[in-house]
Design an enzyme around this catalytic site. Structure first.
Site, PDB file in Angstrom:
ATOM      1  N   LYS A   1       9.180  -0.754  14.446  1.00  0.00           N
ATOM      2  CA  LYS A   1       9.767  -0.418  13.134  1.00  0.00           C
ATOM      3  C   LYS A   1      10.820   0.673  13.307  1.00  0.00           C
ATOM      4  O   LYS A   1      11.904   0.597  12.730  1.00  0.00           O
ATOM      5  CB  LYS A   1       8.678   0.122  12.186  1.00  0.00           C
ATOM      6  CG  LYS A   1       7.699  -0.909  11.669  1.00  0.00           C
ATOM      7  CD  LYS A   1       6.777  -0.247  10.628  1.00  0.00           C
ATOM      8  CE  LYS A   1       5.597  -1.113  10.284  1.00  0.00           C
ATOM      9  NZ  LYS A   1       4.600  -0.441   9.446  1.00  0.00           N
TER      10      LYS A   1
ATOM     11  N   LYS B   1       0.846  -1.198   0.000  1.00  0.00           N
ATOM     12  CA  LYS B   1       0.000   0.000   0.000  1.00  0.00           C
ATOM     13  C   LYS B   1       0.883   1.251   0.000  1.00  0.00           C
ATOM     14  O   LYS B   1       0.691   2.156  -0.788  1.00  0.00           O
ATOM     15  CB  LYS B   1      -0.909  -0.036   1.235  1.00  0.00           C
ATOM     16  CG  LYS B   1      -1.863   1.121   1.333  1.00  0.00           C
ATOM     17  CD  LYS B   1      -2.814   0.950   2.499  1.00  0.00           C
ATOM     18  CE  LYS B   1      -3.567   2.241   2.750  1.00  0.00           C
ATOM     19  NZ  LYS B   1      -4.492   2.160   3.868  1.00  0.00           N
TER      20      LYS B   1
ATOM     21  N   GLU C   1      10.478  -4.708   4.582  1.00  0.00           N
ATOM     22  CA  GLU C   1      10.539  -6.117   4.166  1.00  0.00           C
ATOM     23  C   GLU C   1      10.244  -6.225   2.669  1.00  0.00           C
ATOM     24  O   GLU C   1      10.979  -6.881   1.914  1.00  0.00           O
ATOM     25  CB  GLU C   1       9.505  -6.967   4.926  1.00  0.00           C
ATOM     26  CG  GLU C   1       9.783  -7.147   6.407  1.00  0.00           C
ATOM     27  CD  GLU C   1       9.145  -6.089   7.280  1.00  0.00           C
ATOM     28  OE1 GLU C   1       8.832  -4.985   6.757  1.00  0.00           O
ATOM     29  OE2 GLU C   1       8.956  -6.340   8.484  1.00  0.00           O
TER      30      GLU C   1
ATOM     31  N   GLY D   1      -4.934  -2.007   5.015  1.00  0.00           N
ATOM     32  CA  GLY D   1      -4.148  -3.151   4.540  1.00  0.00           C
ATOM     33  C   GLY D   1      -4.835  -4.477   4.816  1.00  0.00           C
ATOM     34  O   GLY D   1      -4.923  -5.345   3.944  1.00  0.00           O
ATOM     35  N   ARG D   2      -5.348  -4.652   6.016  1.00  0.00           N
ATOM     36  CA  ARG D   2      -5.954  -5.940   6.391  1.00  0.00           C
ATOM     37  C   ARG D   2      -7.357  -6.114   5.827  1.00  0.00           C
ATOM     38  O   ARG D   2      -8.013  -7.125   6.071  1.00  0.00           O
ATOM     39  CB  ARG D   2      -5.948  -6.098   7.914  1.00  0.00           C
ATOM     40  CG  ARG D   2      -6.580  -4.943   8.674  1.00  0.00           C
ATOM     41  CD  ARG D   2      -6.221  -4.984  10.152  1.00  0.00           C
ATOM     42  NE  ARG D   2      -6.692  -3.819  10.895  1.00  0.00           N
ATOM     43  CZ  ARG D   2      -6.038  -2.681  11.019  1.00  0.00           C
ATOM     44  NH1 ARG D   2      -4.885  -2.525  10.401  1.00  0.00           N
ATOM     45  NH2 ARG D   2      -6.531  -1.683  11.727  1.00  0.00           N
TER      46      ARG D   2
ATOM     47  N   HIS E   1      -5.884 -33.720  17.431  1.00  0.00           N
ATOM     48  CA  HIS E   1      -4.810 -34.595  17.905  1.00  0.00           C
ATOM     49  C   HIS E   1      -3.646 -33.797  18.454  1.00  0.00           C
ATOM     50  O   HIS E   1      -2.546 -34.312  18.589  1.00  0.00           O
ATOM     51  CB  HIS E   1      -4.363 -35.515  16.758  1.00  0.00           C
ATOM     52  CG  HIS E   1      -5.487 -36.386  16.289  1.00  0.00           C
ATOM     53  ND1 HIS E   1      -5.752 -37.611  16.845  1.00  0.00           N
ATOM     54  CD2 HIS E   1      -6.464 -36.161  15.374  1.00  0.00           C
ATOM     55  CE1 HIS E   1      -6.828 -38.125  16.254  1.00  0.00           C
ATOM     56  NE2 HIS E   1      -7.276 -37.259  15.362  1.00  0.00           N
TER      57      HIS E   1
ATOM     58  N   GLU F   1      -5.010  -6.756  14.719  1.00  0.00           N
ATOM     59  CA  GLU F   1      -4.481  -5.436  14.354  1.00  0.00           C
ATOM     60  C   GLU F   1      -5.623  -4.410  14.414  1.00  0.00           C
ATOM     61  O   GLU F   1      -5.401  -3.237  14.680  1.00  0.00           O
ATOM     62  CB  GLU F   1      -3.839  -5.476  12.955  1.00  0.00           C
ATOM     63  CG  GLU F   1      -2.833  -4.361  12.742  1.00  0.00           C
ATOM     64  CD  GLU F   1      -2.059  -4.466  11.430  1.00  0.00           C
ATOM     65  OE1 GLU F   1      -2.643  -4.218  10.361  1.00  0.00           O
ATOM     66  OE2 GLU F   1      -0.850  -4.783  11.462  1.00  0.00           O
TER      67      GLU F   1
HETATM   68  O1  F6P Z   1       3.089  -3.207   9.841  1.00  0.00           O
HETATM   69  C1  F6P Z   1       1.715  -3.292   9.693  1.00  0.00           C
HETATM   70  C2  F6P Z   1       1.271  -2.888   8.321  1.00  0.00           C
HETATM   71  O2  F6P Z   1       1.217  -1.517   8.209  1.00  0.00           O
HETATM   72  C3  F6P Z   1      -0.073  -3.538   8.015  1.00  0.00           C
HETATM   73  O3  F6P Z   1      -1.132  -2.833   8.504  1.00  0.00           O
HETATM   74  C4  F6P Z   1      -0.018  -3.641   6.525  1.00  0.00           C
HETATM   75  O4  F6P Z   1      -0.950  -4.559   6.075  1.00  0.00           O
HETATM   76  C5  F6P Z   1       1.403  -4.092   6.331  1.00  0.00           C
HETATM   77  O5  F6P Z   1       2.127  -3.378   7.313  1.00  0.00           O
HETATM   78  C6  F6P Z   1       1.982  -3.878   4.974  1.00  0.00           C
HETATM   79  O6  F6P Z   1       1.962  -2.544   4.575  1.00  0.00           O
HETATM   80  P1  F6P Z   1       2.165  -2.127   3.064  1.00  0.00           P
HETATM   81  O7  F6P Z   1       1.082  -2.729   2.263  1.00  0.00           O
HETATM   82  O8  F6P Z   1       2.114  -0.625   3.054  1.00  0.00           O
HETATM   83  O9  F6P Z   1       3.510  -2.643   2.622  1.00  0.00           O
END
Ligand code: F6P
Length: 546
Positions: free
Chosen positions: A508, A209, A215, A271-272, A388, A357
């Site tokens: 972060k 987003k 990452e 995002g979620r 199990h 979240e």
């Molecule tokens: O670290 C949490 C977050 O901001 C989530 O809410 C989001 O889904 C994810 O990181 C990834 O963010 P982006 O889509 O901006 O890379």
């Protein structure tokens, strides 16, 4: 922070619920004996999903009071505010409009004076066109080879939805295409994803987003290097092997991806809550545009049900209220989500971000500390595997673990007796949890006195059972929307901001401070606490002596 919030706990309905619980709700065994119709009465069928909520510790009076709580909390106004595009995400001054992502073409949802529905459909058309070209083989890699491998690079909401949907809908996927999902900064994730792939046949979808997430950006750069190795550094190859899904066109362009190959969405999609936006591009490539639209239609059917059904027959409202009852009045710390459908193996992981979240918050919308619990911990595994492993604790442990069982009447892979046995197990588990086995029953089986306590099941352990005909794209949309709106219902009642996630920020920022301390050629002087300083020094020493 200002003093504790008591607005919710001083509500009439809240107090009445507390009294109702304190007066003692009979054991589920007694509730069922007293009301022979309970198992049929406390059920609901809506938008193609069936819910049995009879195995919850509630009486008719509890149910009535829970509905009062929803009314007294102004839930209807909250729902309308979301659907009308009001900026209910107040800490980020944003509308919350994932419901617009699945609105039909002729709908109108206004944000800042603009109807956003045509924009949504424009992106859907663009995704459809791309998916058709890729699936038919007319979109080719830089060396003219057909694309056979698709790797989604993203994390959190830009990964969990696509992975979950891919696994859930694998039955409907084009098996000539290989899909992989890279999320973790741990290099192993990328290394293993590409280990057996030919880069000339591989397409990366960089899904972010913000297009700033460390990452995702690090993995995307590694992917670019990996790709360019095959093309001797010719960066013209990027246009054929990279597409982006983002709200940030400027950064997409800066990365080197042609914005013609970018699929946009908007800041009013959290995002979620984004698996049905362009973030679902990998899903569309896997299952095809027609199935993707069917999934959107499923979402929309549940949205309409949530928006219009009276609370007493509203699936997300009822499940949300039962969750509040278990969490706030019985002190349940967690919810186990237990799909009896192997394809839903990633559904609990997906729900963890959606629920925790969103509602893992400690202050109200007014910034006042809450004096009640908010989101429980969500977890789970598919049945019957979990039986199990951890079900022992659910049946006989000291904690109360409300369970959501999810099951389907028709199997997707109809092999021999498997499905009847699977379904017998899901029904048996809910039955055992609710009714247990009394000491008398155990003794009547001739079990010696010393062994009897170990074989007693106290029962009275709550569960919901959700059933649908079979797992289809449409049903998956309904299920996800159901949980989205459960989260909404609970967030509205708890009066918390379900649509921001400030709690992920501190870690972060601290990581950004530590990265140079780990990478520095010269010995840094870390200025953290003594524990963190010591860990940094130890790591540097061990890493060097590898
Ligand atoms: O670290 C949490 C977050 O901001 C989530 O809410 C989001 O889904 C994810 O990181 C990834 O963010 P982006 O889509 O901006 O890379």
């Amino acid at each position: 922070m200002t003093s504790k919030n008591n607005q919710l706990t001083s509500k009439q309905a809240w107090k009445a619920l507390a009294a109702n619980q304190k007066n003692g709700i009979p054991h589920l065994r007694d509730l069922f004996t007293k009301d022979p119709k309970r198992g049929e009465k406390m059920t609901l069928e809506a938008a193609g999903l069936f819910l049995d909520y009879s195995k919850n510790r509630i009486t008719d009076e509890t149910f009535r009071l829970l509905l009062n709580l929803a009314t007294e909390s102004g839930l209807k106004d909250h729902i309308d505010a979301m659907f009308n595009g009001e900026k209910i995400n107040i800490t980020e001054n944003r509308s919350v409009l994932h419901v617009a992502l699945r609105a039909p073409k002729n709908a109108s949802i206004i944000v800042d004076g603009v109807n956003v529905v045509p924009q949504v459909h424009e992106v859907l058309e663009k995704m459809t066109d791309f998916a058709d070209r890729l699936r038919s083989g007319s979109w080719k890699g830089y060396s003219g080879k057909r694309i056979r491998n698709i790797i989604n690079i993203g994390i959190g909401g830009s990964d969990l939805g696509p992975v979950m949907a891919y696994e859930a809908l694998k039955y409907y996927c084009d098996r000539s295409l290989t899909f992989r999902f890279v999320s973790n900064i741990d290099g192993t994730d990328f290394a293993e994803a590409v280990i057996d792939l030919n880069s000339e046949e591989t397409l990366f979808i960089v899904s972010s987003k913000t297009f700033t997430t460390i990452e995702t950006m690090t993995n995307a750069l590694t992917a670019r290097d990996w790709l360019l190795k095959a093309f001797k550094g010719d960066d013209k190859a990027i246009a054929k092997h990279f597409v982006a899904v983002s709200t940030n066109a400027a950064l997409v362009e800066k990365f080197g991806i042609d914005t013609a190959n970018m699929f946009g969405f908007w800041d009013w999609v959290g995002g979620r809550y984004s698996m049905d936006s362009a973030i679902g591009l990998a899903t569309m490539l896997a299952i095809g545009p027609r199935n993707f639209r069917a999934m959107l239609d499923g979402f929309h059917q549940m949205d309409e049900h949530f928006r219009t059904a009276p609370f007493e027959s509203n699936l997300p409202v009822i499940m949300g209220l039962l969750g509040i009852w278990n969490t706030n009045f019985y002190g349940a710390e967690t919810v186990a989500v237990l799909p009896y459908e192997q394809y839903l193996k990633r559904f609990p992981a997906y729900l963890q971000q959606l629920t925790m979240e969103s509602n893992g918050k400690h202050v109200t919308l007014d910034g006042v500390e809450v004096d009640y619990q908010t989101s429980p911990i969500y977890w789970g595994e598919p049945g019957t595997n979990g039986q199990h492993s951890f079900y022992q604790l659910i049946h006989q442990g000291t904690r109360l673990i409300p369970c959501d069982f999810i099951a389907f009447a028709e199997p997707l892979n109809n092999i021999g007796r498997h499905h009847d046995i699977l379904m017998a197990n899901v029904f048996a588990q809910a039955e055992a949890l609710a009714f247990g086995k009394t000491p008398e029953q155990v003794r009547s089986e001739g079990v010696p006195e010393w062994l009897a306590p170990h074989k007693v099941f106290e029962g009275n352990r709550p569960s919901n059972t959700i059933m649908a005909q079979k797992l289809t794209p449409e049903v998956l949309g309904k299920l996800v929307a159901l949980y989205e709106h459960i989260v909404f219902t609970q967030g509205a009642i708890w009066n918390i901001g379900s649509f921001d996630q400030w709690g992920v920020e501190l870690g972060k920022v601290l990581a950004q401070r530590i990265i140079p301390e780990l990478e520095s050629k010269t010995e840094p002087e870390p200025r953290h606490d003594t524990s963190t300083n010591n860990l940094i020094r130890r790591y540097r020493k061990q890493r060097r002596s590898e």
